[in-house]
Structure formats: C-alpha cells, structure tokens
Scaffold this motif. Structure first.
Motif, mmCIF file in Angstrom:
data_model
loop_
_atom_site.group_PDB
_atom_site.id
_atom_site.type_symbol
_atom_site.label_atom_id
_atom_site.label_comp_id
_atom_site.label_asym_id
_atom_site.label_seq_id
_atom_site.Cartn_x
_atom_site.Cartn_y
_atom_site.Cartn_z
ATOM 1 N N GLY A 117 -15.858 3.886 -7.669
ATOM 2 C CA GLY A 117 -14.679 4.269 -8.291
ATOM 3 C C GLY A 117 -14.286 5.764 -8.262
ATOM 4 N N LEU A 118 -14.478 6.229 -6.927
ATOM 5 C CA LEU A 118 -14.181 7.522 -6.401
ATOM 6 C C LEU A 118 -12.631 7.612 -6.575
ATOM 7 C CD1 LEU A 118 -16.621 8.668 -4.036
ATOM 8 C CD2 LEU A 118 -16.756 9.221 -6.543
ATOM 9 N N PRO A 119 -12.076 8.732 -6.684
ATOM 10 C CA PRO A 119 -10.647 8.763 -6.508
ATOM 11 C C PRO A 119 -10.417 8.574 -4.909
ATOM 12 C CG PRO A 119 -11.330 10.971 -7.523
ATOM 13 C CD PRO A 119 -12.688 9.943 -7.129
ATOM 14 N N ARG A 120 -9.288 7.908 -4.643
ATOM 15 C CA ARG A 120 -9.116 7.552 -3.371
ATOM 16 C C ARG A 120 -9.019 8.880 -2.334
ATOM 17 N NH1 ARG A 120 -4.620 3.149 -2.266
ATOM 18 N NH2 ARG A 120 -3.181 4.772 -2.768
ATOM 19 N N GLU A 121 -8.427 9.929 -2.653
ATOM 20 C CA GLU A 121 -8.097 11.007 -1.784
ATOM 21 C C GLU A 121 -9.485 11.629 -1.184
ATOM 22 O OE1 GLU A 121 -6.452 10.639 -4.594
ATOM 23 O OE2 GLU A 121 -4.788 10.099 -3.857
ATOM 24 N N LEU A 168 0.855 -1.051 0.135
ATOM 25 C CA LEU A 168 0.016 0.043 0.001
ATOM 26 C C LEU A 168 0.900 1.234 -0.090
ATOM 27 C CD1 LEU A 168 -2.522 -0.944 2.625
ATOM 28 C CD2 LEU A 168 -2.912 -0.885 0.124
ATOM 29 N N PRO A 169 1.587 1.366 -0.871
ATOM 30 C CA PRO A 169 2.602 2.483 -1.367
ATOM 31 C C PRO A 169 2.284 3.886 -0.686
ATOM 32 C CG PRO A 169 1.646 2.020 -3.437
ATOM 33 C CD PRO A 169 1.011 0.815 -2.384
ATOM 34 N N GLN A 170 0.799 4.225 -0.677
ATOM 35 C CA GLN A 170 0.386 5.633 -0.220
ATOM 36 C C GLN A 170 -0.342 5.503 1.101
ATOM 37 O OE1 GLN A 170 0.085 4.785 -3.815
ATOM 38 N NE2 GLN A 170 0.429 6.789 -4.834
ATOM 39 N N ILE A 171 -0.287 4.607 1.808
ATOM 40 C CA ILE A 171 -0.895 4.956 3.205
ATOM 41 C C ILE A 171 0.234 5.737 3.942
ATOM 42 C CG2 ILE A 171 -0.946 3.677 5.363
ATOM 43 C CD1 ILE A 171 -3.050 1.887 4.659
ATOM 44 N N SER A 177 -11.059 11.007 2.339
ATOM 45 C CA SER A 177 -11.333 12.009 3.316
ATOM 46 C C SER A 177 -12.664 12.207 3.569
ATOM 47 C CB SER A 177 -10.921 13.280 2.325
ATOM 48 O OG SER A 177 -9.598 13.223 2.049
ATOM 49 N N ALA A 178 -13.703 11.778 2.805
ATOM 50 C CA ALA A 178 -15.270 11.892 2.798
ATOM 51 C C ALA A 178 -15.563 10.943 4.016
ATOM 52 C CB ALA A 178 -15.857 11.656 1.740
ATOM 53 N N ALA A 179 -14.885 9.468 3.875
ATOM 54 C CA ALA A 179 -15.157 8.662 4.915
ATOM 55 C C ALA A 179 -14.884 8.952 6.264
ATOM 56 C CB ALA A 179 -14.809 7.188 4.387
ATOM 57 N N MET A 180 -13.572 9.585 6.385
ATOM 58 C CA MET A 180 -12.930 9.863 7.786
ATOM 59 C C MET A 180 -13.701 10.826 8.172
ATOM 60 S SD MET A 180 -8.662 9.734 7.300
ATOM 61 C CE MET A 180 -7.945 8.283 6.385
ATOM 62 N N LEU A 187 -18.402 3.907 4.257
ATOM 63 C CA LEU A 187 -18.360 5.068 3.212
ATOM 64 C C LEU A 187 -16.968 4.718 2.477
ATOM 65 C CD1 LEU A 187 -19.302 8.342 5.285
ATOM 66 C CD2 LEU A 187 -20.428 7.102 3.388
ATOM 67 N N CYS A 188 -16.087 4.336 3.006
ATOM 68 C CA CYS A 188 -14.863 3.896 2.295
ATOM 69 C C CYS A 188 -14.958 3.026 1.153
ATOM 70 C CB CYS A 188 -13.653 3.429 3.453
ATOM 71 S SG CYS A 188 -12.128 3.184 2.460
#
Lengths: 207, 207, 207
Positions: free
Chosen positions: B171-175, B5-8, B179-182, B163-164
């Motif tokens: 297919g939403l962008p991860r960012e 998970l490179p970007q966690i 963010s919305a889920a958090m 939500l995540c």
C-alpha cells in the motif's frame, strides 16, 4: 471492434493466403521435411502475418473465425506433398509471391485504417501483414529471415502500404487507391526480382 | 478492459521506447543491414515487450493506438542510419538501456496490476515488458538472446518488477514505490555493467 | 467471449502445465543455464501453447488470469534447479510429456469448439496448444524445433485433436470423446517413443 470490411474481396484474400502457404510448403519440401511439418509451414506462412496484424489491432483473428482459410492451407500442403517441388520453385513462385505481398500489404493497411488506426501504425500493419508470415517461417527453419536480406522485399510492402494510406488520406476512391498501391508494390518487387536490385547496407564512415 | 492509467508519464514512456529502439537499430548497423531492416529492428525492439504484455493482459496494444510511438521508432532508425554507430555503442547505450529496462519493468508491472492481474503474473508481465523486445531482436538476428546469457539482465528486470508489486501490496504511495523499484533494478543492472557480475550456471553434481 | 468451461479439470490442467514446464527447465539445465533462464524456459514451455491458442480464439489468456499457473511454473524451476537433471531426463519425462501433449491437444480443441470455432481451425488450436510452447523453447535455445524433426510428435497431437473434434461432431458424451482422444494421441506418441517410429520426409522424384 465490430467493424466489418464488406468489400474486401474474399476470393483475392484466399488466393493470397494460398500463395504464401505454398512458399512455406515448398521450403519444407526443399528441406526434405515430413508432411506434418509441411502443413505447419503452409499454415504459418499463409496466416502468420494477418494473425499478428489482427491481434495488434484488436480484430478477431481472420482465419480462426473463417471456416475456409485453414482448409485451403491444408490443401496447399497436400498439393505440395504430392507434386515435385521443382514445379513450384523458381520464377513463377517468386512472381506469385510478389503479387501476394503487394495485395496483403494493401489489405492489411486498409483493415487497420478501418479499425481507426493512425496512418503510420496502419502502414506498419500493412508491412506486418505482408512480411511476418515469411519471417516466422524462416526463423522456424533456422535460416536468415527476409528481414535480414538486402533484396527489395519489405521495402516493396512498405511502398504498397504507404500508397494505400496516402490514397485514403487524399480521399481517393478505394478502388483506385488500392489498385494503384498494389500495382506500385508489385512493380517494385517485380523489378527487384528481374534485376536483383537490393538496398545498400549500413556503412557509415567510422561505423 | 477500459482501465486507464492517467498518470503513466507519457514522456518517460516514449524515452524508454526510443532507447530500446536505438539498441535494435545499432545492432542492425553493426550487422551492416539496410535501412529497412534497421527500421524493423528499431520498431520490434522498442515495442515488442509492451506489445506482448498488452496482448497477454487484454489491453489495447499501446503503440497501435498511439500516433507517436511508431514515428519515434522510425525517427530513431533515421538517426542511427545517418550517424556512425560508434557514437551509440558502448557504455552510454548500456546505461541508457539499463534505465529503460528498469522503467519498463516497473511500468509493465503497474499496468498489469491496474488490469487486475494477480501479483506473480503481474511481475512476469513487468519482466516481459522489459526483456521480450530484446529477445525477439536477438532471435531475428540469429544470435543467442539475452535470456541465454548469464549476465544480470532479466534478473534486474525481475527485481524492479518485484519491488513494484511489493510496494503495491504494502500500500505504499505509487510515487515512492515506483521510484524505489526503478532505482533498485537500475542499480543492480548498473552494478552488473560496471563489474561484469553474472549468475552462476546450473552445475548440479550428477547433473 | 464470456464462455466458461466449467468442467475442464483444473488439476489436470495444472499437471499438464507442470510437465511441460519441467521439459523447459530440464533443457535449460542441460544447457548449463542460470536459474533465471531456467524459470523463463519453464514458464514459456508450460504456458506458451495455451497462450497462443487463447490469443487466437479471443479468450482471456488462461495463466494471466489464474493466480496458480505462474507460481507452479516457478516452483517447477526451483525443483529442477535443486535436483540433478539426470533425475528428470530420459524415458520418464518423455512419457509424462506424451501424456501432457495428448491432454493439451484435447483440452485446446475442446476450448476452441466451446468458443464457436469451426472444426478444422479448432483442431489446429489443439495442435498449437500441445506443441507451440515447445517450439518457442527450442527457437530460444537455438536448436531445431520439434516441428522440424521427423519423429511422431505433432502428428500425435493432431490425432488427439482430430478425435476430440470428431467426437464432438458425432455428439458423443464429452467424457467418452475426450478419454478416447487422449488415449489415441498418447498411444501413438508412446508407440513412437518405444519404437523410434518417424514420418518419412519429402522425397518426390524430381523433387
């Protein structure tokens, strides 16, 4: 993941398991439990800590892959069932448990290091190997676990595990490092048994 | 099994671990426990949920393979030991815990999805990541766990995790999805902290 | 590690999970818990034993890799929430639980044997599969676990698991061995339900 520990003394390991299993069986007998409960307590106390360690470091769980460990725990339960539990309670069991604790903390740390775990988590693996079986036993029995008591128990495991990791870091021969680490942990735990030494609790001003 | 998970965000992850570890250490100080117990509580609360998640999804257990997580938990225990626990109790810790809960629920779900887990189990992995460390802490301390209390806690983790997963499914962008889920989970938990909102208990007629 | 169990009857497995999940949900309703707690109890009771077994034998955890098991547990929680819990308590649930216990003990043992585990640990895996979900449920609820009660429960699981291993060792056809083992465990547990049969507790002279 296919690391092996050729020289971990298998007999020592079985003896350690048997001692821990006995502490579980004796607790069950003190609680007037049935034989089935006693066998379950013997198993979980004997193998609980090593199982959690093996799962955490990604090793095959030792007793599941070994044909002897589980039968030894069952035999210990039979022994405890057919003998007066007064035989096993008291100082002798405390001292045997102290030896098992020190040996397991060292062997657990060494196994973690052999699997390439960094020193701090490896020491924690040693502490887990020595203590978690007893913690699960106490939680199942509904009594405060060793984690919550001030006596020097987890601390002795931490000392043994820390000495083992320090020895490895210094490049000491394994026989020397392991022996010194086991002796250190056993001595501290034995001193606590003999004198009732305990850690101070948190009592910060304004706390 | 070698998914990465490179970007966690590693820093975020360490901060979340530290916040959870602090809740464990503060509980230990409130119970007047020793430093060793405090360190154990900090560790298990900080890494318990993520450890269970990693074991269940078949990932290497994160903190065992990371040289920093365990030392951070130990440092948190030292901090808690040498400071008045009144510093840490109360609203500030509640809010930090709410942020950690939401972040962990999202990161846990995302990691499960990255390992190819189906949506419903992946959401449960997020809930487990956020809540299980606290559950183990409470069971060891012998007090009713967060699972048994009506306050909105597990529910907030479930909202963040759900939500995540929904964002990934759409297919939403991860960012954006993360963010919305958090934000959603944090807001629900925060609302519960501010207002005492709780779920109703089962009270079926004839129940 | 890539052993598959092509003929384990998937429907039977799901039914067993659902029955165990229902016992967890019903306990939560008796304790007047919220829906979230109920769902958590349903999940942990339904899949807890099989999860521990899979972790110990090194198999992928069944419900994490299956898209249906977790939703079934959630559906059971919904069912329990929207119905009077009196519907589910009492003898009917006891008998369904007895059937689930026997089936799980046999399937757990068979899965362990298929993974190359030796007979004694394989039998213990069967017992764990049948009982550990209920143990975790009871520990979380803060009540004495089935392990600590003298009623014939773990013993029935051990009988079913032992018969399954004996059948495999004798080379009996699987259909026959499994059926006989399930019937044996179910009969013993059923006899205990009907008569209140319990094991004697430890009461050694001088004990």
């Amino acid at each position: 993941m296919s690391v092996t520990l050729p020289q971990i003394p298998a007999a020592l390991d079985l003896i350690g398991t048997a001692v821990f299993a006995l502490t579980g069986a004796v607790l069950a007998s003190r609680l007037r439990q049935t034989f089935v409960t006693m066998a379950f307590f013997a198993l979980i106390t004997g193998v609980g800590g090593g199982s959690v360690r093996d799962l955490l470091i990604g090793a095959p769980v030792f007793w599941v892959r070994d044909p002897w460990v589980a039968p030894v725990c069952m035999a210990v339960a039979l022994l405890a069932w057919f003998t007066p539990h007064k035989w096993w309670e008291g100082r002798l069991l405390d001292w045997a448990d102290a030896a098992g604790l020190a040996a397991y903390a060292v062997l657990g740390t060494a196994k973690a290091l052999a699997f390439g775990i960094a020193p701090v988590p490896a020491v924690l693996m040693g502490v887990i190997t020595g203590c978690v079986g007893g913690v699960i036993r106490d939680v199942l029995a509904g009594r405060p676990s060793i984690i919550m008591r001030p006596e020097i128990y987890v601390t002795a495991a931490a000392l043994a595990a820390g000495l083992c990791a320090a020895g490895a870091w210094l490049g000491l021969p394994r026989e020397i490092a392991w022996s010194a680490a086991m002796l250190g942990g056993f001595s501290l735990r034995g001193y606590a048994i003999a004198t009732g030494l305990a850690l101070p609790g948190y009592q910060r001003a304004g706390g």
